[in-house]
Design a protein around this motif. Structure first.
Motif, PDB file in Angstrom:
ATOM      1  N   CYS A 244      14.482  46.777  73.490  1.00 48.89           N
ATOM      2  CA  CYS A 244      14.347  47.779  72.444  1.00 48.89           C
ATOM      3  C   CYS A 244      15.583  47.771  71.546  1.00 48.89           C
ATOM      4  O   CYS A 244      16.724  47.758  72.043  1.00 48.89           O
ATOM      5  CB  CYS A 244      14.153  49.155  73.067  1.00 48.89           C
ATOM      6  SG  CYS A 244      14.091  50.508  71.875  1.00 48.89           S
ATOM      7  N   ARG A 246      16.706  50.163  69.786  1.00 52.04           N
ATOM      8  CA  ARG A 246      17.423  51.434  69.806  1.00 52.04           C
ATOM      9  C   ARG A 246      18.168  51.703  71.104  1.00 52.04           C
ATOM     10  O   ARG A 246      19.314  52.108  71.102  1.00 52.04           O
ATOM     11  CB  ARG A 246      16.435  52.577  69.522  1.00 52.04           C
ATOM     12  CG  ARG A 246      16.027  52.674  68.059  1.00 52.04           C
ATOM     13  CD  ARG A 246      15.032  53.801  67.825  1.00 52.04           C
ATOM     14  NE  ARG A 246      13.692  53.410  68.236  1.00 52.04           N
ATOM     15  CZ  ARG A 246      12.622  54.200  68.147  1.00 52.04           C
ATOM     16  NH1 ARG A 246      12.760  55.428  67.690  1.00 52.04           N
ATOM     17  NH2 ARG A 246      11.437  53.760  68.521  1.00 52.04           N
ATOM     18  N   CYS A 247      17.472  51.452  72.239  1.00 51.48           N
ATOM     19  CA  CYS A 247      18.112  51.822  73.508  1.00 51.48           C
ATOM     20  C   CYS A 247      18.380  50.637  74.418  1.00 51.48           C
ATOM     21  O   CYS A 247      19.010  50.789  75.474  1.00 51.48           O
ATOM     22  CB  CYS A 247      17.270  52.856  74.236  1.00 51.48           C
ATOM     23  SG  CYS A 247      15.734  52.177  74.928  1.00 51.48           S
ATOM     24  N   CYS A 275       8.443  51.272  73.476  1.00 51.43           N
ATOM     25  CA  CYS A 275       9.498  51.548  74.449  1.00 51.43           C
ATOM     26  C   CYS A 275       9.272  52.950  74.992  1.00 51.43           C
ATOM     27  O   CYS A 275       9.220  53.921  74.221  1.00 51.43           O
ATOM     28  CB  CYS A 275      10.867  51.456  73.776  1.00 51.43           C
ATOM     29  SG  CYS A 275      12.241  52.051  74.802  1.00 51.43           S
ATOM     30  N   CYS A 278      12.050  55.688  74.054  1.00 47.82           N
ATOM     31  CA  CYS A 278      12.252  55.946  72.623  1.00 47.82           C
ATOM     32  C   CYS A 278      11.010  56.446  71.905  1.00 47.82           C
ATOM     33  O   CYS A 278      11.103  57.235  70.961  1.00 47.82           O
ATOM     34  CB  CYS A 278      12.753  54.683  71.918  1.00 47.82           C
ATOM     35  SG  CYS A 278      14.381  54.138  72.468  1.00 47.82           S
ATOM     36  N   ASP A 279       9.860  55.977  72.320  1.00 52.24           N
ATOM     37  CA  ASP A 279       8.628  56.316  71.605  1.00 52.24           C
ATOM     38  C   ASP A 279       8.014  57.578  72.188  1.00 52.24           C
ATOM     39  O   ASP A 279       7.564  57.594  73.329  1.00 52.24           O
ATOM     40  CB  ASP A 279       7.619  55.170  71.696  1.00 52.24           C
ATOM     41  CG  ASP A 279       8.113  53.932  70.963  1.00 52.24           C
ATOM     42  OD1 ASP A 279       9.009  54.080  70.118  1.00 52.24           O
ATOM     43  OD2 ASP A 279       7.611  52.844  71.249  1.00 52.24           O
ATOM     44  N   THR A 280       8.004  58.635  71.410  1.00 47.64           N
ATOM     45  CA  THR A 280       7.391  59.893  71.820  1.00 47.64           C
ATOM     46  C   THR A 280       5.929  59.873  71.415  1.00 47.64           C
ATOM     47  O   THR A 280       5.514  59.050  70.601  1.00 47.64           O
ATOM     48  CB  THR A 280       8.081  61.076  71.144  1.00 47.64           C
ATOM     49  OG1 THR A 280       7.837  60.992  69.735  1.00 47.64           O
ATOM     50  CG2 THR A 280       9.586  61.057  71.401  1.00 47.64           C
TER      51      THR A 280
END
Length: 287
Positions: A244, A246-247, A275, A278-280
């Motif tokens: 990912c 972002r993380c 992910c 990260c993905d809500t």
């Protein structure tokens, strides 16, 4: 005959298993659907034997070899007293006589199930078949004209004769299927096919619908995806060579079929990866 009377008559029929069950009907009559009421390992067809010897069920040049395979399997099953279903037209008297002879030689009863489908229906169904599986109109018509009467079949030596419409084939199929163990790989089989389902195993600990395809030390992790929309793929494959942005965590790609699995395996990842941290739910493309 009313529906109730037909159902009552169906319930009374006893096929007297084990037996050699010979289906009789025109090409396109629906014999293979009738055969499905019986376990797959009982069924024996010349088409399947042609497929086995030359990879093409419609290749008539392979018929002599297919006949040899057919005869060997038939005798092997009858020698062991195992029920066998012959899924073929069997509209020629000489063919039926040989089958009855094989049954008698092994002290097995011979049962005929006749599929009496209207000629026009059989002809219409030919148009839906692959070109090499279509039977010429004149051949279908000749087969239909050759469908024997019940009296003829008894005279040929059959111990019992039934019309397919009088046998509760659906009830037999339902009862057999209900008695089978649950297919724990049905979701895998539906999405990716039998061969990939054969090398898939659910992960015993996660409990979240995750499993792995594994062959010869290579593997690919996949999971059922609860976040999928109604029309979106319901599977994801783990992209082990990607992280990912972002993380830095694990990412997953939506997969719909075996071609998508192959793309992920070859590291041809799509742009829209998922992910978990990260993905809500607000990020998911729900309808």
């Amino acid at each position: 005959m009313t529906h109730t009377e037909t159902s009552t008559k169906q319930a009374r029929i006893d096929l007297g298993l084990p037996a050699l069950i010979v289906l009789v009907g025109t090409a396109g009559a629906g014999k293979s659907r009738v055969a499905t009421a019986f376990p797959a390992h009982w069924r024996l067809s010349l088409d399947a034997c042609r497929q086995r010897v030359c990879d093409n069920a419609g290749d008539q040049d392979a018929t002599p070899d297919a006949v040899a395979v057919f005869a060997a399997v038939l005798d092997a099953r009858l020698t062991r007293g195992l029920p066998t279903v012959i899924d073929a037209t069997n509209t020629e008297s000489a063919v039926r006589t040989r089958l009855v002879g094989r049954a008698y030689a092994h002290c097995m009863p011979a049962v005929a199930i006749v599929v009496r489908t209207p000629l026009e229906v059989c002809l219409d169904r030919q148009r839906l078949r692959l070109p090499d599986r279509q039977v010429p109109r004149r051949v279908v018509a000749a087969q239909h004209a050759g469908i024997p009467t019940t009296e003829q079949l008894h005279a040929e030596g059959f111990d019992a004769v039934h019309d397919a419409a009088e046998v509760d084939l659906l009830g037999m199929l339902l009862a057999r299927s209900a008695g089978d163990y649950p297919d724990l790989l049905s979701e895998v089989r539906a999405a990716f096919g039998d061969d990939l389902a054969a090398v898939f195993a659910w992960h015993p600990d996660t409990g979240d619908g995750t499993g792995v395809f594994a062959v010869g030390g290579r593997h690919l992790v996949a999971r059922l995806w609860d976040g999928a929309g109604v029309y979106a793929p319901h599977w994801q494959a783990r992209c082990d060579a990607q992280r990912c942005d972002r993380c830095g965590g694990v990412v997953w790609a939506a997969v719909d079929d075996a071609a998508d699995l192959l793309a992920v395996y070859r590291r041809q990842f799509p742009d829209d990866l998922h992910c978990d941290p990260c993905d809500t739910p607000d990020d998911w493309d729900l309808p």
